[in-house]
Design an enzyme around this catalytic site. Structure first.
Site, PDB file in Angstrom:
ATOM      1  CD  GLU A 132     -10.302  -8.237   6.577  1.00 11.75           C
ATOM      2  OE1 GLU A 132     -10.177  -6.833   6.612  1.00 11.75           O
ATOM      3  OE2 GLU A 132      -9.677  -9.116   5.664  1.00 11.75           O
ATOM      4  CG  HIS A 139     -10.714  -4.500   2.725  1.00 11.49           C
ATOM      5  ND1 HIS A 139      -9.870  -3.601   3.441  1.00 11.49           N
ATOM      6  CD2 HIS A 139     -11.882  -4.466   3.492  1.00 11.49           C
ATOM      7  CE1 HIS A 139     -10.701  -3.185   4.528  1.00 11.49           C
ATOM      8  NE2 HIS A 139     -11.904  -3.723   4.606  1.00 11.49           N
ATOM      9  N   GLY A 140      -9.392  -4.247  -1.075  1.00 11.78           N
ATOM     10  CA  GLY A 140      -8.372  -4.927  -2.320  1.00 11.78           C
ATOM     11  C   GLY A 140      -9.359  -4.824  -3.685  1.00 11.78           C
ATOM     12  CB  SER A 151      -4.349   3.263   6.717  1.00 15.84           C
ATOM     13  OG  SER A 151      -3.184   4.204   6.425  1.00 15.84           O
ATOM     14  CG  ASP A 203      -8.717   1.125   5.240  1.00 17.29           C
ATOM     15  OD1 ASP A 203      -9.455   0.131   5.325  1.00 17.29           O
ATOM     16  OD2 ASP A 203      -7.841   1.247   4.251  1.00 17.29           O
ATOM     17  CB  ILE A 206     -11.013   2.581  -4.619  1.00 14.59           C
ATOM     18  CG1 ILE A 206     -12.146   1.528  -5.012  1.00 14.59           C
ATOM     19  CG2 ILE A 206      -9.940   3.075  -5.689  1.00 14.59           C
ATOM     20  CD1 ILE A 206     -13.172   2.323  -5.845  1.00 14.59           C
ATOM     21  CG  ASP A 207      -4.905   3.544  -0.602  1.00 11.17           C
ATOM     22  OD1 ASP A 207      -4.564   4.422  -1.480  1.00 11.17           O
ATOM     23  OD2 ASP A 207      -4.568   2.956   0.240  1.00 11.17           O
ATOM     24  CB  SER A 208      -3.992   0.377  -5.544  1.00 10.40           C
ATOM     25  OG  SER A 208      -3.523  -0.141  -4.528  1.00 10.40           O
TER      26      SER A 208
HETATM   27  P1  13P Z   1      -6.443  -1.519  -3.153  1.00 11.89           P
HETATM   28  O1  13P Z   1      -5.148  -1.748  -2.810  1.00 11.89           O
HETATM   29  O2  13P Z   1      -7.084  -2.525  -4.049  1.00 11.89           O
HETATM   30  O3  13P Z   1      -6.894  -0.068  -3.599  1.00 11.89           O
HETATM   31  O4  13P Z   1      -7.155  -1.903  -1.742  1.00 11.89           O
HETATM   32  C1  13P Z   1      -7.541  -0.870  -0.754  1.00 11.89           C
HETATM   33  C2  13P Z   1      -8.243  -1.331   0.448  1.00 11.89           C
HETATM   34  O5  13P Z   1      -8.363  -2.277   0.555  1.00 11.89           O
HETATM   35  C3  13P Z   1      -8.038  -0.273   1.708  1.00 11.89           C
HETATM   36  O6  13P Z   1      -8.650  -0.939   2.749  1.00 11.89           O
HETATM   37  O1  G3H Z   2      -5.535  -1.349   2.897  1.00 15.91           O
HETATM   38  C1  G3H Z   2      -4.975  -0.426   3.113  1.00 15.91           C
HETATM   39  C2  G3H Z   2      -4.688   0.798   2.620  1.00 15.91           C
HETATM   40  O2  G3H Z   2      -4.418   0.634   1.254  1.00 15.91           O
HETATM   41  C3  G3H Z   2      -3.841   1.492   3.141  1.00 15.91           C
HETATM   42  O3  G3H Z   2      -2.515   1.580   3.234  1.00 15.91           O
HETATM   43  O4  G3H Z   2      -1.172   1.615   5.442  1.00 15.91           O
HETATM   44  O5  G3H Z   2      -0.077   2.407   2.969  1.00 15.91           O
HETATM   45  O6  G3H Z   2      -1.916   3.919   3.881  1.00 15.91           O
HETATM   46  P1  G3H Z   2      -1.462   2.527   3.725  1.00 15.91           P
HETATM   47 ZN    ZN Z   3      -8.042  -2.872   2.943  1.00 16.33          ZN
END
Ligand code: 13P
Ligand code: G3H
Ligand code: ZN
Length: 326
Positions: free
Chosen positions: A148, A228-229, A59, A96, A272-274
């Site tokens: 998007e 996303h998410g 991001s 991102d 996948i981030d979280s």
């Molecule tokens: P999560 O928070 O579900 O990992 O989604 C990440 C995301 O969409 C980053 O763009």
């Molecule tokens: O969708 C967003 C990502 O999870 C990035 O989040 O801005 O905290 O790095 P961040």
């Molecule tokens: Zn996202």
């Protein structure tokens, strides 16, 4: 590094071939977010060991955190590490949730091979207009562009939306045609972060809106859709965090069977981030709880990196179907 660095000189590729294969062979390419060296190493090692293509995703705020000058060197090092491990998996570097042409330019000039321009919170025509400008700029450099339509709920540093609204399938053809994007992120019931659904104990989470995805796919046959998410919010990691001094009681994510179904459909990029954040935090908390006198960063970041490698391999092998496709 030179001021205008093309992604090919870092050993990166854009997403065109990855997405073509993902559509033809019905899997999803993983896009893992990272902020630091250990996360980046884990993503690369996990994808090398499962032979998966990978999109390294940052991001705007993650790029600032790592430092915009430092970041391309990290990624170049990661690509070389993969090659030294004997792997030729395709690797892309993606912005991102880009929010301006200015940020996109700066990323592309420093070696990004793919960008997202997120105009989803703007009215349709304004979203088209900013996305078109990014496409015109990026395509001239061979860089892929994700747009998007529809808004996901969830609060992150750069992604703030209290209320989601689903993608309207009757808008997607016009959007893709007028903008020229290479892929489209849609809103079909996922949200960002670790608290995706409000459910009572024992209650199932509401199913994703596969009817929206199916209609989008029907209107855009063979076109890459992005989810996303898409974290699962691994219950074992949430439990580890809660057992070791953390407090994430209501964390809930997407069930794996829903993600698998999405990956086998028109969705060919899964963000996948979280899940990665949770895996590392769970292990760091466990090490600190088990060994309160530990203070060597290698002794807690090392196990955290190993935990993230396991997560990445699990996702590629058992959820996205990208293992063996690199
Ligand atoms: P999560 O928070 O579900 O990992 O989604 C990440 C995301 O969409 C980053 O763009
Ligand atoms: O969708 C967003 C990502 O999870 C990035 O989040 O801005 O905290 O790095 P961040
Ligand atoms: Zn996202």
């Amino acid at each position: 590094m030179a001021e205008d660095t093309h992604y090919e000189s870092l050993g990166l590729v854009n997403t065109a071939e990855m997405f073509k294969r993902a559509i033809d062979e019905q899997f999803a390419v993983p896009a893992y977010n990272f902020n630091n060296m250990e996360q980046l190493q884990a993503i690369i090692i996990g994808c090398v060991e499962s032979r998966s293509p990978v999109i390294l995703q940052v991001s705007g705020s993650a790029r600032k955190y790592a430092d915009p000058t430092f970041l391309p060197y990290m990624v170049q090092g990661a690509v070389e590490m993969a090659r030294n491990l004997g792997s030729d998996i395709p690797i892309a570097l993606h912005l991102d949730h880009g929010d301006s042409l200015e940020l996109v330019r700066s990323c592309v000039e420093s070696g990004f091979s793919s960008v997202m321009i997120d105009g989803s919170h703007h009215p349709f025509d304004q979203n088209v207009s900013i996305t078109r400008q990014v496409v015109d700029y990026a395509h001239a450099k061979g860089v892929s562009v994700e747009g998007e339509l529809g808004v996901l709920a969830g609060i992150e540093d750069e992604v703030v939306a209290e209320k989601s609204h689903f993608t309207k399938p009757d808008e997607v053809e016009e959007f893709v045609e007028r903008t020229g994007v290479d892929s489209l992120a849609i809103s079909m019931g996922t949200s960002h972060g670790a608290f995706k659904f409000k459910v009572k104990p024992g209650e199932a989470v509401p199913p994703l809106r596969f009817d929206i995805l199916d209609e989008v796919a029907q209107r855009l046959p063979g076109f890459p859709i992005v989810l996303h998410g898409a974290s699962g919010i691994t219950p074992e990691h949430v439990a580890m965090i809660n057992q070791n001094g953390g407090r994430l009681e209501d964390a809930v994510g997407n069930p794996e069977d829903q993600l698998r179904r999405a990956a086998q459909s028109a969705v060919c990029k899964i963000n996948i981030d979280s899940d990665g954040r949770l895996a590392m935090t769970a292990m760091i908390r466990k090490v600190f709880a088990d060994k309160p006198s530990e203070f060597d960063p290698r002794k807690y970041l090392g196990p955290a990196r190993d935990e993230l490698i396991r997560l990445v391999k699990h996702k590629n092998e058992h959820v996205l179907g990208s293992a063996g496709k690199g």
